[in-house]
Motif scaffolding. Structure first.
Motif, PDB file in Angstrom:
ATOM      1  N   ARG A  13      -0.815  13.355   1.154  1.00 51.31           N
ATOM      2  CA  ARG A  13      -0.766  12.412   0.043  1.00 51.31           C
ATOM      3  C   ARG A  13      -1.837  12.777  -0.987  1.00 51.31           C
ATOM      4  O   ARG A  13      -2.846  13.408  -0.677  1.00 51.31           O
ATOM      5  CB  ARG A  13      -0.966  10.990   0.547  1.00 51.31           C
ATOM      6  CG  ARG A  13       0.180  10.496   1.446  1.00 51.31           C
ATOM      7  CD  ARG A  13       1.456  10.336   0.658  1.00 51.31           C
ATOM      8  NE  ARG A  13       2.576   9.929   1.506  1.00 51.31           N
ATOM      9  CZ  ARG A  13       2.947   8.663   1.664  1.00 51.31           C
ATOM     10  NH1 ARG A  13       2.311   7.694   1.058  1.00 51.31           N
ATOM     11  NH2 ARG A  13       4.000   8.386   2.418  1.00 51.31           N
ATOM     12  N   LEU A  58       0.848  -1.187   0.000  1.00 50.95           N
ATOM     13  CA  LEU A  58       0.000   0.000   0.000  1.00 50.95           C
ATOM     14  C   LEU A  58       0.890   1.245   0.000  1.00 50.95           C
ATOM     15  O   LEU A  58       2.054   1.189   0.402  1.00 50.95           O
ATOM     16  CB  LEU A  58      -0.906   0.017   1.233  1.00 50.95           C
ATOM     17  CG  LEU A  58      -1.892  -1.139   1.397  1.00 50.95           C
ATOM     18  CD1 LEU A  58      -2.721  -0.929   2.659  1.00 50.95           C
ATOM     19  CD2 LEU A  58      -2.810  -1.259   0.190  1.00 50.95           C
ATOM     20  N   LYS A  59       0.313   2.346  -0.429  1.00 51.04           N
ATOM     21  CA  LYS A  59       1.035   3.630  -0.374  1.00 51.04           C
ATOM     22  C   LYS A  59       0.985   4.198   1.045  1.00 51.04           C
ATOM     23  O   LYS A  59       1.822   5.008   1.420  1.00 51.04           O
ATOM     24  CB  LYS A  59       0.392   4.641  -1.325  1.00 51.04           C
ATOM     25  CG  LYS A  59       0.250   4.149  -2.751  1.00 51.04           C
ATOM     26  CD  LYS A  59       1.400   4.590  -3.593  1.00 51.04           C
ATOM     27  CE  LYS A  59       1.201   4.180  -5.038  1.00 51.04           C
ATOM     28  NZ  LYS A  59       2.404   4.398  -5.832  1.00 51.04           N
ATOM     29  N   ALA A  60      -0.023   3.802   1.797  1.00 54.48           N
ATOM     30  CA  ALA A  60      -0.167   4.268   3.182  1.00 54.48           C
ATOM     31  C   ALA A  60       0.760   3.457   4.089  1.00 54.48           C
ATOM     32  O   ALA A  60       1.316   2.443   3.678  1.00 54.48           O
ATOM     33  CB  ALA A  60      -1.615   4.090   3.628  1.00 54.48           C
ATOM     34  N   GLY A  61       0.904   3.913   5.320  1.00 51.44           N
ATOM     35  CA  GLY A  61       1.655   3.149   6.312  1.00 51.44           C
ATOM     36  C   GLY A  61       0.819   1.961   6.772  1.00 51.44           C
ATOM     37  O   GLY A  61      -0.357   2.127   7.111  1.00 51.44           O
ATOM     38  N   VAL A  62       1.428   0.782   6.777  1.00 48.92           N
ATOM     39  CA  VAL A  62       0.669  -0.449   7.021  1.00 48.92           C
ATOM     40  C   VAL A  62       0.934  -0.991   8.426  1.00 48.92           C
ATOM     41  O   VAL A  62       2.090  -1.078   8.853  1.00 48.92           O
ATOM     42  CB  VAL A  62       1.054  -1.509   5.964  1.00 48.92           C
ATOM     43  CG1 VAL A  62       0.420  -2.842   6.286  1.00 48.92           C
ATOM     44  CG2 VAL A  62       0.628  -1.036   4.589  1.00 48.92           C
ATOM     45  N   PHE A  63      -0.138  -1.356   9.116  1.00 53.06           N
ATOM     46  CA  PHE A  63      -0.017  -2.009  10.422  1.00 53.06           C
ATOM     47  C   PHE A  63       0.069  -3.518  10.195  1.00 53.06           C
ATOM     48  O   PHE A  63      -0.742  -4.086   9.476  1.00 53.06           O
ATOM     49  CB  PHE A  63      -1.229  -1.701  11.299  1.00 53.06           C
ATOM     50  CG  PHE A  63      -1.341  -0.261  11.694  1.00 53.06           C
ATOM     51  CD1 PHE A  63      -0.535   0.270  12.691  1.00 53.06           C
ATOM     52  CD2 PHE A  63      -2.257   0.583  11.070  1.00 53.06           C
ATOM     53  CE1 PHE A  63      -0.635   1.612  13.056  1.00 53.06           C
ATOM     54  CE2 PHE A  63      -2.362   1.913  11.434  1.00 53.06           C
ATOM     55  CZ  PHE A  63      -1.551   2.435  12.425  1.00 53.06           C
ATOM     56  N   GLU A  64       1.026  -4.145  10.863  1.00 49.36           N
ATOM     57  CA  GLU A  64       1.157  -5.590  10.714  1.00 49.36           C
ATOM     58  C   GLU A  64       1.481  -6.226  12.070  1.00 49.36           C
ATOM     59  O   GLU A  64       2.463  -5.840  12.691  1.00 49.36           O
ATOM     60  CB  GLU A  64       2.270  -5.893   9.709  1.00 49.36           C
ATOM     61  CG  GLU A  64       2.232  -7.274   9.108  1.00 49.36           C
ATOM     62  CD  GLU A  64       0.967  -7.541   8.288  1.00 49.36           C
ATOM     63  OE1 GLU A  64       0.259  -8.484   8.684  1.00 49.36           O
ATOM     64  OE2 GLU A  64       0.682  -6.836   7.318  1.00 49.36           O
ATOM     65  N   PRO A  65       0.729  -7.163  12.560  1.00 49.78           N
ATOM     66  CA  PRO A  65      -0.542  -7.599  12.009  1.00 49.78           C
ATOM     67  C   PRO A  65      -1.623  -6.540  12.267  1.00 49.78           C
ATOM     68  O   PRO A  65      -1.525  -5.787  13.247  1.00 49.78           O
ATOM     69  CB  PRO A  65      -0.843  -8.870  12.810  1.00 49.78           C
ATOM     70  CG  PRO A  65      -0.157  -8.672  14.119  1.00 49.78           C
ATOM     71  CD  PRO A  65       1.064  -7.868  13.831  1.00 49.78           C
ATOM     72  N   PRO A  66      -2.658  -6.487  11.409  1.00 50.71           N
ATOM     73  CA  PRO A  66      -3.719  -5.513  11.657  1.00 50.71           C
ATOM     74  C   PRO A  66      -4.566  -5.919  12.860  1.00 50.71           C
ATOM     75  O   PRO A  66      -4.708  -7.104  13.132  1.00 50.71           O
ATOM     76  CB  PRO A  66      -4.550  -5.557  10.374  1.00 50.71           C
ATOM     77  CG  PRO A  66      -4.227  -6.843   9.718  1.00 50.71           C
ATOM     78  CD  PRO A  66      -2.888  -7.305  10.204  1.00 50.71           C
ATOM     79  N   ARG A  67      -5.101  -4.935  13.565  1.00 51.31           N
ATOM     80  CA  ARG A  67      -5.997  -5.223  14.710  1.00 51.31           C
ATOM     81  C   ARG A  67      -7.390  -4.732  14.347  1.00 51.31           C
ATOM     82  O   ARG A  67      -7.537  -3.889  13.440  1.00 51.31           O
ATOM     83  CB  ARG A  67      -5.494  -4.526  15.972  1.00 51.31           C
ATOM     84  CG  ARG A  67      -5.497  -3.019  15.856  1.00 51.31           C
ATOM     85  CD  ARG A  67      -5.115  -2.346  17.171  1.00 51.31           C
ATOM     86  NE  ARG A  67      -4.860  -0.933  16.993  1.00 51.31           N
ATOM     87  CZ  ARG A  67      -5.465   0.043  17.668  1.00 51.31           C
ATOM     88  NH1 ARG A  67      -6.374  -0.234  18.577  1.00 51.31           N
ATOM     89  NH2 ARG A  67      -5.168   1.312  17.470  1.00 51.31           N
ATOM     90  N   PRO A 100      -0.672   9.365   5.716  1.00 50.47           N
ATOM     91  CA  PRO A 100      -0.296  10.669   6.284  1.00 50.47           C
ATOM     92  C   PRO A 100      -0.895  11.820   5.490  1.00 50.47           C
ATOM     93  O   PRO A 100      -1.219  11.670   4.309  1.00 50.47           O
ATOM     94  CB  PRO A 100       1.236  10.680   6.160  1.00 50.47           C
ATOM     95  CG  PRO A 100       1.644   9.377   5.634  1.00 50.47           C
ATOM     96  CD  PRO A 100       0.447   8.684   5.074  1.00 50.47           C
ATOM     97  N   MET A 129      -2.573   3.641   7.659  1.00 50.19           N
ATOM     98  CA  MET A 129      -2.764   5.049   8.019  1.00 50.19           C
ATOM     99  C   MET A 129      -2.079   5.903   6.953  1.00 50.19           C
ATOM    100  O   MET A 129      -0.879   5.753   6.719  1.00 50.19           O
ATOM    101  CB  MET A 129      -2.121   5.291   9.381  1.00 50.19           C
ATOM    102  CG  MET A 129      -2.438   6.622   9.992  1.00 50.19           C
ATOM    103  SD  MET A 129      -1.748   6.722  11.652  1.00 50.19           S
ATOM    104  CE  MET A 129      -0.074   7.167  11.294  1.00 50.19           C
TER     105      MET A 129
END
Lengths: 149, 198
Positions: free
Chosen positions: B183, B32-41, B180, B178
């Motif tokens: 963008r 993704l171009k956005a900031g990625v949460f890993e693992p997602p909650r 920023p 998320m």
């Protein structure tokens, strides 16, 4: 070698270093990540009064070299890390594609702000020299990553 | 004893298979171009007053991708820019726009009534939804998302400094990424297409 020629040696060494810094190819990393990790026990250390500064108030990234901000929380409690709230074990991977200065609200810093400066890829010899000089200065510079007043 | 051992090996095999499948799914996800949460909650739930009346709850949009932002209607620059970008992104999505819901939660409950938010958001896109509530309700929401908001007095009035990122919540209600501030609409279009294709 006569004593008069001794000062030439450091001058030549400096010249070689500058030539290398300007002409050597840029380092390549497939992931291009600039990692910052909250180690386990950080919250406990903060609670006991230690000042723990993990994330710099200003981060410098370079397109094509390290243009991905990678934050990971290895602590056992949620942590606000830069612009993101990270659960224990969670990571946040933020890529940048445009050279610019980015401001983030960040409660982990006393100013409430964090800045990410993304520099363009240093394609020219002058750009590489500047990039390596900045890296060298940062390596010996502000160890706490907090701005000096 | 032997039965116990075989149960344990079956259990280990299942755990290994689960771990492998989780890793495989994570590795297969397009960037993704956005900031990625890993693992997602799971995205923390909202229970606020909706700008259209009634209760605003994320659970009502489980089949859509939700773009969740925080701001206020008197914001001079950041919020209008963000909302204009989100409106542009929705337009560029074409037919898929119906599968995207923008939710904007106020950081200024003193001025932002449901009615005021509805009128403000309608100027950008009539489908945008606002959320307001008591200061305590909104503070709890901000805490769950790690959003900062700080009131700053200016003469007889005030402004609110706040986090300006937009959260991307997938159809399963997972907080995936998320984006920023700053963008472009095309960055949102790219990420929305990725999330909608899952």
């Amino acid at each position: 070698m006569s004593r008069r020629k001794w000062p030439l040696i450091p001058a030549i060494a400096l010249g070689v270093a500058i030539a290398w810094a300007a002409l050597a190819p840029m380092p390549e990393s497939p992931r291009r990540e600039q990692p910052f990790v909250i180690p386990e026990g950080t919250w406990a250390r903060r609670m006991s009064g230690d000042q723990v500064d993990i994330l710099p108030q200003q981060i410098r990234l370079t397109l094509g070299v390290n243009d991905v901000l990678f934050l990971k929380n290895l602590d056992t409690v949620p942590q606000t890390f830069g612009p993101a709230l990270l659960m224990p074990g969670q990571s946040f991977r933020l890529p940048f594609e445009l050279a610019s200065e980015y401001q983030f609200a960040c409660s982990a810093h006393s100013s409430g702000q964090m800045t990410v400066i993304v520099d363009p890829y240093p394609a020219s010899p002058w750009g590489r020299l500047r990039w390596r000089t900045l890296n060298l200065v940062e390596a010996f510079g502000n160890k706490t990553h907090e701005p000096k007043s | 004893m032997r039965a116990m051992e075989s149960y344990m090996s079956i259990g280990s095999a299942i755990a290994a298979a689960l771990l492998w499948s989780i890793c495989a799914v994570a590795a297969d996800r397009p960037a993704l171009k956005a900031g990625v949460f890993e693992p997602p909650r799971p995205a923390p739930e909202l229970s606020l007053e909706a700008s259209t009346g009634g209760t605003l709850s994320l659970a009502d949009y489980r089949d859509k991708v939700v773009l969740l932002g925080f701001g206020f209607t008197s914001c001079p620059e950041v919020c209008p820019t963000t909302l204009a970008v989100l409106a542009q992104a929705r337009k560029r999505l074409g037919a898929q726009a119906d599968q995207v819901q923008v939710v904007y939660v106020t950081v200024d409950p003193q001025r932002d009534t449901a009615e005021r938010m509805r009128a403000y958001l309608k100027g950008f896109d009539p489908t945008f939804l606002g959320g307001t509530g008591t200061p305590a309700q909104l503070e709890a929401v901000r805490k769950n998302y790690g959003v900062m908001a700080e009131r700053k007095n200016i003469g007889n009035s005030y402004t609110v400094g706040h986090s300006s990122s937009v959260y991307l919540i997938d159809r399963k209600g997972l907080l995936r990424a998320m984006m920023p501030y700053g963008r472009l609409p095309d960055d949102y279009v790219h990420d929305l297409r990725v999330l909608l294709s899952e």
